[in-house]
Design a protein around this motif. Structure first.
Motif, mmCIF file in Angstrom:
data_model
loop_
_atom_site.group_PDB
_atom_site.id
_atom_site.type_symbol
_atom_site.label_atom_id
_atom_site.label_comp_id
_atom_site.label_asym_id
_atom_site.label_seq_id
_atom_site.Cartn_x
_atom_site.Cartn_y
_atom_site.Cartn_z
ATOM 1 N N ASP A 414 1.056 -0.631 -0.111
ATOM 2 C CA ASP A 414 -0.203 0.293 -0.186
ATOM 3 C C ASP A 414 1.090 1.477 0.207
ATOM 4 O O ASP A 414 2.205 1.255 0.343
ATOM 5 N N TYR A 415 0.349 2.438 -0.765
ATOM 6 C CA TYR A 415 1.115 3.851 -0.494
ATOM 7 C C TYR A 415 1.124 4.064 1.259
ATOM 8 O O TYR A 415 0.140 4.245 1.762
ATOM 9 N N THR A 416 2.432 4.549 1.465
ATOM 10 C CA THR A 416 2.521 5.741 2.875
ATOM 11 C C THR A 416 1.764 6.910 2.595
ATOM 12 O O THR A 416 1.048 7.630 1.468
ATOM 13 N N PRO A 417 1.317 7.303 3.423
ATOM 14 C CA PRO A 417 0.575 8.575 4.164
ATOM 15 C C PRO A 417 1.098 9.812 3.062
ATOM 16 O O PRO A 417 0.112 10.969 2.142
ATOM 17 N N GLU A 418 2.310 9.753 3.313
ATOM 18 C CA GLU A 418 3.044 11.056 2.506
ATOM 19 C C GLU A 418 2.211 11.025 1.307
ATOM 20 O O GLU A 418 2.522 11.891 0.008
ATOM 21 N N GLU A 419 3.226 9.910 0.075
ATOM 22 C CA GLU A 419 2.596 9.041 -1.378
ATOM 23 C C GLU A 419 1.145 9.546 -1.238
ATOM 24 O O GLU A 419 0.947 10.027 -2.335
ATOM 25 N N LYS A 420 0.159 8.928 -0.694
ATOM 26 C CA LYS A 420 -0.846 9.609 -0.872
ATOM 27 C C LYS A 420 -1.257 10.944 -1.382
ATOM 28 O O LYS A 420 -1.857 11.466 -1.588
ATOM 29 N N LYS A 421 -0.648 11.777 0.341
ATOM 30 C CA LYS A 421 -0.254 12.769 -0.220
ATOM 31 C C LYS A 421 0.046 13.304 -1.809
ATOM 32 O O LYS A 421 -0.731 14.202 -2.187
ATOM 33 N N TYR A 422 0.973 12.959 -1.761
ATOM 34 C CA TYR A 422 1.719 13.477 -3.613
ATOM 35 C C TYR A 422 0.209 13.168 -4.038
ATOM 36 O O TYR A 422 0.127 13.911 -5.173
ATOM 37 N N ILE A 423 -0.272 12.536 -4.465
ATOM 38 C CA ILE A 423 -1.001 11.361 -4.845
ATOM 39 C C ILE A 423 -2.320 12.252 -5.589
ATOM 40 O O ILE A 423 -2.888 12.369 -6.137
ATOM 41 N N PHE A 424 -3.133 12.609 -4.464
ATOM 42 C CA PHE A 424 -4.464 13.899 -4.168
ATOM 43 C C PHE A 424 -3.764 14.417 -4.862
ATOM 44 O O PHE A 424 -4.874 15.276 -5.890
ATOM 45 N N THR A 425 -2.828 15.423 -4.604
ATOM 46 C CA THR A 425 -2.100 17.041 -5.410
ATOM 47 C C THR A 425 -1.600 16.490 -6.206
ATOM 48 O O THR A 425 -2.742 17.636 -7.474
ATOM 49 N N ALA A 426 -1.110 15.411 -7.141
ATOM 50 C CA ALA A 426 -0.758 15.647 -7.794
ATOM 51 C C ALA A 426 -1.812 14.628 -9.004
ATOM 52 O O ALA A 426 -1.907 14.893 -10.379
ATOM 53 N N PHE A 427 -2.475 13.864 -8.715
ATOM 54 C CA PHE A 427 -2.664 12.814 -9.840
ATOM 55 C C PHE A 427 -4.444 12.853 -9.338
ATOM 56 O O PHE A 427 -5.658 13.131 -10.353
ATOM 57 N N SER A 428 -5.015 12.780 -8.383
ATOM 58 C CA SER A 428 -6.298 12.660 -8.022
ATOM 59 C C SER A 428 -7.128 13.715 -8.667
ATOM 60 O O SER A 428 -8.527 13.847 -9.606
ATOM 61 N N LEU A 429 -6.630 14.972 -8.076
ATOM 62 C CA LEU A 429 -7.307 16.402 -8.333
ATOM 63 C C LEU A 429 -7.432 16.506 -9.933
ATOM 64 O O LEU A 429 -8.237 17.530 -9.980
ATOM 65 N N PRO A 430 -6.168 16.449 -10.085
ATOM 66 C CA PRO A 430 -6.233 17.383 -11.433
ATOM 67 C C PRO A 430 -6.740 16.334 -12.327
ATOM 68 O O PRO A 430 -7.544 17.467 -12.687
ATOM 69 N N LYS A 431 -7.227 15.177 -12.388
ATOM 70 C CA LYS A 431 -7.740 14.755 -13.027
ATOM 71 C C LYS A 431 -8.795 14.852 -13.056
ATOM 72 O O LYS A 431 -9.986 14.594 -14.041
ATOM 73 N N VAL A 432 -9.859 14.697 -12.311
ATOM 74 C CA VAL A 432 -10.449 15.570 -11.417
ATOM 75 C C VAL A 432 -11.555 16.632 -12.779
ATOM 76 O O VAL A 432 -12.475 16.588 -13.031
ATOM 77 N N LEU A 433 -10.621 17.281 -12.362
ATOM 78 C CA LEU A 433 -10.667 19.433 -12.544
ATOM 79 C C LEU A 433 -10.819 19.094 -14.447
ATOM 80 O O LEU A 433 -11.299 19.547 -14.016
ATOM 81 N N ARG A 434 -10.268 17.923 -14.647
ATOM 82 C CA ARG A 434 -9.775 17.743 -16.276
ATOM 83 C C ARG A 434 -11.419 17.078 -16.597
ATOM 84 O O ARG A 434 -11.792 17.421 -17.358
ATOM 85 N N ARG A 435 -11.752 16.210 -15.997
ATOM 86 C CA ARG A 435 -13.243 15.627 -16.526
ATOM 87 C C ARG A 435 -13.833 16.699 -16.644
ATOM 88 O O ARG A 435 -14.872 16.561 -16.983
ATOM 89 N N LEU A 436 -14.318 17.537 -15.142
ATOM 90 C CA LEU A 436 -15.452 18.699 -15.211
ATOM 91 C C LEU A 436 -15.206 19.576 -15.877
ATOM 92 O O LEU A 436 -15.821 20.572 -15.281
ATOM 93 N N HIS A 437 -13.344 20.176 -16.321
ATOM 94 C CA HIS A 437 -13.783 20.662 -17.137
ATOM 95 C C HIS A 437 -13.746 21.764 -16.739
ATOM 96 O O HIS A 437 -13.822 23.329 -16.660
ATOM 97 N N MET A 438 -12.883 21.878 -15.102
ATOM 98 C CA MET A 438 -12.697 23.324 -14.184
ATOM 99 C C MET A 438 -11.167 23.689 -14.189
ATOM 100 O O MET A 438 -9.963 22.958 -14.751
ATOM 101 N N ASP A 439 -11.097 25.081 -13.912
ATOM 102 C CA ASP A 439 -9.668 25.382 -14.561
ATOM 103 C C ASP A 439 -9.313 25.219 -12.624
ATOM 104 O O ASP A 439 -10.078 25.533 -11.385
ATOM 105 N N ARG A 440 -7.620 25.194 -12.727
ATOM 106 C CA ARG A 440 -7.112 24.618 -11.001
ATOM 107 C C ARG A 440 -6.916 26.188 -10.277
ATOM 108 O O ARG A 440 -7.100 26.119 -9.100
#
Length: 501
Positions: A414-440
């Motif tokens: 499993d990912y460590t808490p620090e890795e999960k923080k980076y994944i949320f910020t750099a991957f999960s959130l940008p992915k959802v914003l792109r899908r919703l056509h929202m600007d960062r």
């Protein structure tokens, strides 16, 4: 064109009831290994002493009993152009065109050798040679594509293709034509099998149901490009880039995957063992499996073992039943259009062990051994040397020892808490914003808010909870922007915890 040349010089005799006529066709057969046909790689050359062939000449190939030549029909006048060289993969195809007097249009050009015209494409024309005959032309393009992607008869190596959508062979006359044109592209045991199926279809002693099953089985098999067991080298730098595109971190796991499949670079065959990716739910096992298919340049098919409760779902139903059908393994070949595929087996540990007809997972053993397996519906041993299995499992302790021994097992932590923080910020959130056509700039998530998200999903493995949180925050921000007319929404620990309750 090719590095091995063979001269054909044979006698062809017409039916004994007719006046005996002997023709001595003579041309050079070359062995080519390219999977493309263009101006630099013609699969056929013709004599053109007057250099009269240009553009797209129309005509017919002469019946082999009359010689080996192309008869150009220009202004109703026939001019013969003898075949000089031919790719050995296309010999049967050109013979079939001549025997059936198919009107064609050649696409080619004058080669570097003077008075020789190189052909790299053939189109099917209507009998009056005034227009392309769409249905027949589609069949010709299918045959040409299959021949180009096949090995010469004496070698089984073949180029990798994408398994893209192509025309399918469905009716009996077309199947028979295909066998005449490209039967040599089939494995030897399948060629013999096709003869038996045609015999069943043509006999008057079988029921309509048996005839229907034979036609359906024959169509399935002929719509598969049966490739050899040669695989090109894998670029480790490109492989790592593909893995990094899909998932963050897991460096040791990615290295193990590359170490396993890099064996192809020396053997040019698939590794002796498939991959078993074992780890907690939501960690990205399926994404890694799809990445392996991209690295190998092969189409993939997936099978969810939790939904399979009967071995016959994999191995097919015998034809004695009216509703008989092929198994999922054979269907995978038919769907992908070729025999070289990555077979992704999801949730191998959830296979039904309590089924009355046995454990479906055990039906995979012959597939995993790469010795070929027999589908009960097809009634033929299907080559599996080009199948690379990649399985996923949450709990490998629930997998039988015989199955485990067929895989190279890679444990994914499993990912460590620090890795999960980076994944949320750099991957999960940008992915959802792109899908919703929202600007960062429309959403701001503070570090304390990210900590709150990690705490909220601390008890869950993987990253699915992170994407759910990104989805929830982004949807809320979009509502505030569209309804509340805000330009941006800021999330801190307090309002994030409240939103995620």
């Amino acid at each position: 064109m090719g590095d091995r040349l063979f001269t054909f010089d044979g006698d062809v005799t017409v039916n004994a009831s007719e006046p005996k006529t002997i023709v001595k066709p003579s041309y050079t057969v070359f062995t080519a290994e390219n999977s493309v046909s263009d101006a630099n790689h013609p699969f056929l050359t013709l004599q053109d002493p007057e250099e009269a062939l240009s553009g797209h000449p129309k005509g017919v190939f002469l019946n082999p009993l009359r010689g080996t030549a192309f008869e150009e029909n220009e202004n109703g006048k026939g001019t013969e152009h003898a075949i000089v060289t031919i790719d050995r993969r296309f010999v049967s195809f050109i013979r079939w065109l001549g025997e059936n007097h198919i009107s064609v249009q050649l696409v080619g050009h004058q080669t570097d050798k003077k008075k020789v015209y190189g052909v790299y494409q053939i189109r099917a024309l209507s009998p009056d040679q005034q227009s392309i005959m769409e249905d027949r032309d589609q069949f010709l393009q299918l045959v040409i594509k299959r021949l180009l992607n096949s090995a010469p008869p004496e070698r089984q190596a073949t180029a990798v293709t994408t398994g893209s959508e192509e025309r399918r062979i469905t009716d009996l006359p077309e199947m028979l034509n295909y066998l005449q044109c490209a039967g040599e592209t089939l494995p030897e045991n399948i060629r013999r099998w096709t003869g038996r199926q045609i015999g069943t279809i043509r006999t008057n002693t079988v029921s309509p149901e048996e005839r229907r099953h034979a036609e359906r089985a024959l169509s399935m098999v002929l719509n598969v490009q049966w490739k050899g067991d040669y695989f090109p080298s894998v670029d480790p730098v490109r492989a790592r880039k593909i893995l990094d595109e899909e998932l963050y971190g897991l460096d040791r796991v990615k290295q193990r995957i590359i170490e396993t499949i890099i064996q192809i670079n020396r053997t040019h065959t698939l590794p002796a063992y498939g991959l078993l990716l074992a780890g907690p739910a939501g960690i990205g096992k399926s994404m890694l499996a799809y990445s392996v298919a991209r690295i190998l340049g092969l189409p993939w098919t997936s099978l969810d073992m939790s939904a399979i409760h009967d071995p016959e779902a994999l191995t097919g139903t015998p034809r004695m039943y009216a509703n008989a059908k092929a198994g999922r393994i054979m269907e995978a070949f038919a769907d992908s259009g070729q025999s070289n595929i990555v077979f992704i087996i999801n949730e191998l540990d959830k296979a039904d062990h309590a089924g009355g007809n046995g454990n479906p997972a055990d039906a995979l053993l012959t597939l995993l051994d790469n010795l070929g397996y027999t589908d009960n519906y097809i009634e033929c041993t299907i080559p599996t040397s080009g199948v690379y299995p990649v399985a996923t499992a949450n709990d490998k302790s629930k997998i039988s020892s015989p199955l485990m021994s067929r895989f190279a097992v890679i444990d994914i932590p499993d990912y460590t808490p620090e890795e999960k923080k980076y994944i949320f910020t750099a991957f999960s959130l940008p992915k959802v914003l792109r899908r919703l056509h929202m600007d960062r700039s429309e959403i701001e998530v503070t570090g304390e808010a990210v900590d709150a998200i990690i705490d909220r999903f601390r008890s869950e493995t993987g990253c699915r909870g992170l994407e759910q949180a990104a989805e929830q925050l982004s949807a809320h921000a979009l509502y505030e922007i569209e309804v509340g007319h805000k330009k941006s929404v800021r999330y801190e620990r307090a309002n994030t915890m409240e939103l995620l309750q």
